[in-house]
Design a protein around this motif. Sequence first.
Motif, PDB file in Angstrom:
ATOM      1  N   GLU A   1       0.700  -1.431  -0.079  1.00 50.76           N
ATOM      2  CA  GLU A   1       0.042   0.081  -0.005  1.00 50.76           C
ATOM      3  C   GLU A   1       0.917   1.075   0.035  1.00 50.76           C
ATOM      4  O   GLU A   1       0.562   2.218  -0.788  1.00 50.76           O
ATOM      5  CB  GLU A   1      -0.903   0.157   1.181  1.00 50.76           C
ATOM      6  N   HIS A   2       1.888   1.199   0.727  1.00 52.65           N
ATOM      7  CA  HIS A   2       2.709   2.443   1.204  1.00 52.65           C
ATOM      8  C   HIS A   2       3.405   2.571  -0.426  1.00 52.65           C
ATOM      9  O   HIS A   2       3.777   3.773  -0.972  1.00 52.65           O
ATOM     10  CB  HIS A   2       3.959   2.028   2.109  1.00 52.65           C
ATOM     11  N   LEU A   3       4.106   1.595  -1.140  1.00 53.57           N
ATOM     12  CA  LEU A   3       4.700   1.828  -2.469  1.00 53.57           C
ATOM     13  C   LEU A   3       3.734   2.156  -3.507  1.00 53.57           C
ATOM     14  O   LEU A   3       4.012   3.153  -4.012  1.00 53.57           O
ATOM     15  CB  LEU A   3       5.233   0.402  -2.698  1.00 53.57           C
ATOM     16  N   ALA A   4       2.428   1.648  -3.310  1.00 54.33           N
ATOM     17  CA  ALA A   4       1.302   2.126  -4.285  1.00 54.33           C
ATOM     18  C   ALA A   4       1.128   3.599  -4.151  1.00 54.33           C
ATOM     19  O   ALA A   4       0.818   4.500  -5.031  1.00 54.33           O
ATOM     20  CB  ALA A   4       0.010   1.291  -4.069  1.00 54.33           C
ATOM     21  N   ALA A   5       1.182   3.942  -3.040  1.00 47.95           N
ATOM     22  CA  ALA A   5       0.860   5.485  -2.659  1.00 47.95           C
ATOM     23  C   ALA A   5       1.777   6.371  -3.133  1.00 47.95           C
ATOM     24  O   ALA A   5       1.627   7.337  -3.857  1.00 47.95           O
ATOM     25  CB  ALA A   5       0.625   5.616  -1.027  1.00 47.95           C
ATOM     26  N   LEU A   6       3.078   5.864  -3.119  1.00 51.49           N
ATOM     27  CA  LEU A   6       4.277   6.342  -3.568  1.00 51.49           C
ATOM     28  C   LEU A   6       4.085   6.578  -5.009  1.00 51.49           C
ATOM     29  O   LEU A   6       4.442   7.648  -5.544  1.00 51.49           O
ATOM     30  CB  LEU A   6       5.666   5.885  -3.339  1.00 51.49           C
ATOM     31  N   ARG A   7       3.778   5.567  -5.838  1.00 52.10           N
ATOM     32  CA  ARG A   7       3.671   5.439  -7.028  1.00 52.10           C
ATOM     33  C   ARG A   7       2.562   6.477  -7.810  1.00 52.10           C
ATOM     34  O   ARG A   7       2.665   6.982  -8.703  1.00 52.10           O
ATOM     35  CB  ARG A   7       3.191   3.929  -7.679  1.00 52.10           C
ATOM     36  N   ARG A   8       1.373   6.421  -6.971  1.00 51.05           N
ATOM     37  CA  ARG A   8       0.460   7.299  -7.263  1.00 51.05           C
ATOM     38  C   ARG A   8       0.607   8.681  -7.328  1.00 51.05           C
ATOM     39  O   ARG A   8      -0.049   9.783  -8.170  1.00 51.05           O
ATOM     40  CB  ARG A   8      -0.857   7.167  -6.408  1.00 51.05           C
TER      41      ARG A   8
ATOM     42  N   GLY B   1       8.090  14.237  -9.552  1.00 50.11           N
ATOM     43  CA  GLY B   1       8.417  15.492  -9.486  1.00 50.11           C
ATOM     44  C   GLY B   1       7.662  16.390  -8.996  1.00 50.11           C
ATOM     45  O   GLY B   1       7.701  17.544  -8.678  1.00 50.11           O
ATOM     46  N   GLU B   2       6.473  16.054  -8.585  1.00 50.18           N
ATOM     47  CA  GLU B   2       5.265  16.774  -7.886  1.00 50.18           C
ATOM     48  C   GLU B   2       5.750  16.998  -6.557  1.00 50.18           C
ATOM     49  O   GLU B   2       6.176  16.012  -5.808  1.00 50.18           O
ATOM     50  CB  GLU B   2       4.043  15.935  -7.715  1.00 50.18           C
ATOM     51  N   PRO B   3       5.774  18.278  -6.226  1.00 57.77           N
ATOM     52  CA  PRO B   3       6.512  18.473  -4.775  1.00 57.77           C
ATOM     53  C   PRO B   3       5.313  18.218  -3.683  1.00 57.77           C
ATOM     54  O   PRO B   3       4.231  18.153  -4.017  1.00 57.77           O
ATOM     55  CB  PRO B   3       6.439  19.944  -4.988  1.00 57.77           C
ATOM     56  N   LYS B   4       5.792  17.983  -2.475  1.00 56.35           N
ATOM     57  CA  LYS B   4       5.313  17.579  -1.597  1.00 56.35           C
ATOM     58  C   LYS B   4       4.202  18.555  -1.018  1.00 56.35           C
ATOM     59  O   LYS B   4       4.783  20.085  -1.238  1.00 56.35           O
ATOM     60  CB  LYS B   4       5.960  17.150  -0.250  1.00 56.35           C
ATOM     61  N   GLU B   5       3.225  18.348  -0.215  1.00 53.77           N
ATOM     62  CA  GLU B   5       2.041  19.458  -0.148  1.00 53.77           C
ATOM     63  C   GLU B   5       2.897  20.260   1.021  1.00 53.77           C
ATOM     64  O   GLU B   5       3.618  19.741   1.905  1.00 53.77           O
ATOM     65  CB  GLU B   5       0.799  18.875   0.387  1.00 53.77           C
TER      66      GLU B   5
END
Lengths: 120, 120
Positions: A102-109, A113-117
């Motif tokens: 789940e953690h890896l899938a969330a990272l992939r989503r 390059g999108e910056p962290k909120e």
Amino acid sequence: MTIAAQDLSLTFAALADPTRRAILERLALGDATVSELAEPFAVTQQAISKHLKVLERAGLISRSRAAQSRPCQLETGRLDGAADWISRHRQLWEERYDRLDEHLAALRRRPEGEPKERGT
Amino acid sequence: MTIAAQDLSLTFAALADPTRRAILERLALGDATVSELAEPFAVTQQAISKHLKVLERAGLISRSRAAQSRPCQLETGRLDGAADWISRHRQLWEERYDRLDEHLAALRRRPEGEPKERGT
């Protein structure tokens, strides 16, 4: 050590021998006497009797007191206990890997390059 | 003894100790070093190291060679082998009891006192 833990240790120790596992496989097909159990093995009846004592102490088989030949019978309660331990333990492990997935899938989503909120 | 039978014996022997089972339960939650594993037990790190050697030889865990702390990781293949043996064996036993049930049901279907069929 609790009684349950002791029982589980005796069960696994009893299963740790190929001749004892073969005896249990034979008894799954039907009750048998010591001489019937000794037949397919290249060991003495005395050696089989020792294995039966280990299996009986582990609660994996019971022996009739009535007949002279004292046929052996499979008891599956302890075996269920051993299977339960393994499956509980497998489940913990799978849950751990599901969480990782789940953690890896969330990272992939998150597109590359999108910056962290950040707070605006 | 075949290699598969030897592996199964080593697996069950490794599971026959409550400390080793507790170590596997801990590793199901995540990898850990010897000192992390020793923490909850009233035993020395040396005793834990001995248990880890038994688990490693049984193929139930692996240890990293890279880091100095050599963290331990659970390996579930062998555990699956042990679970498979138990479930195959349970199945044999259940089939035996299903056959017995069918036989008893067939006996019950024949009304009481009805004579057995004879050649006319």
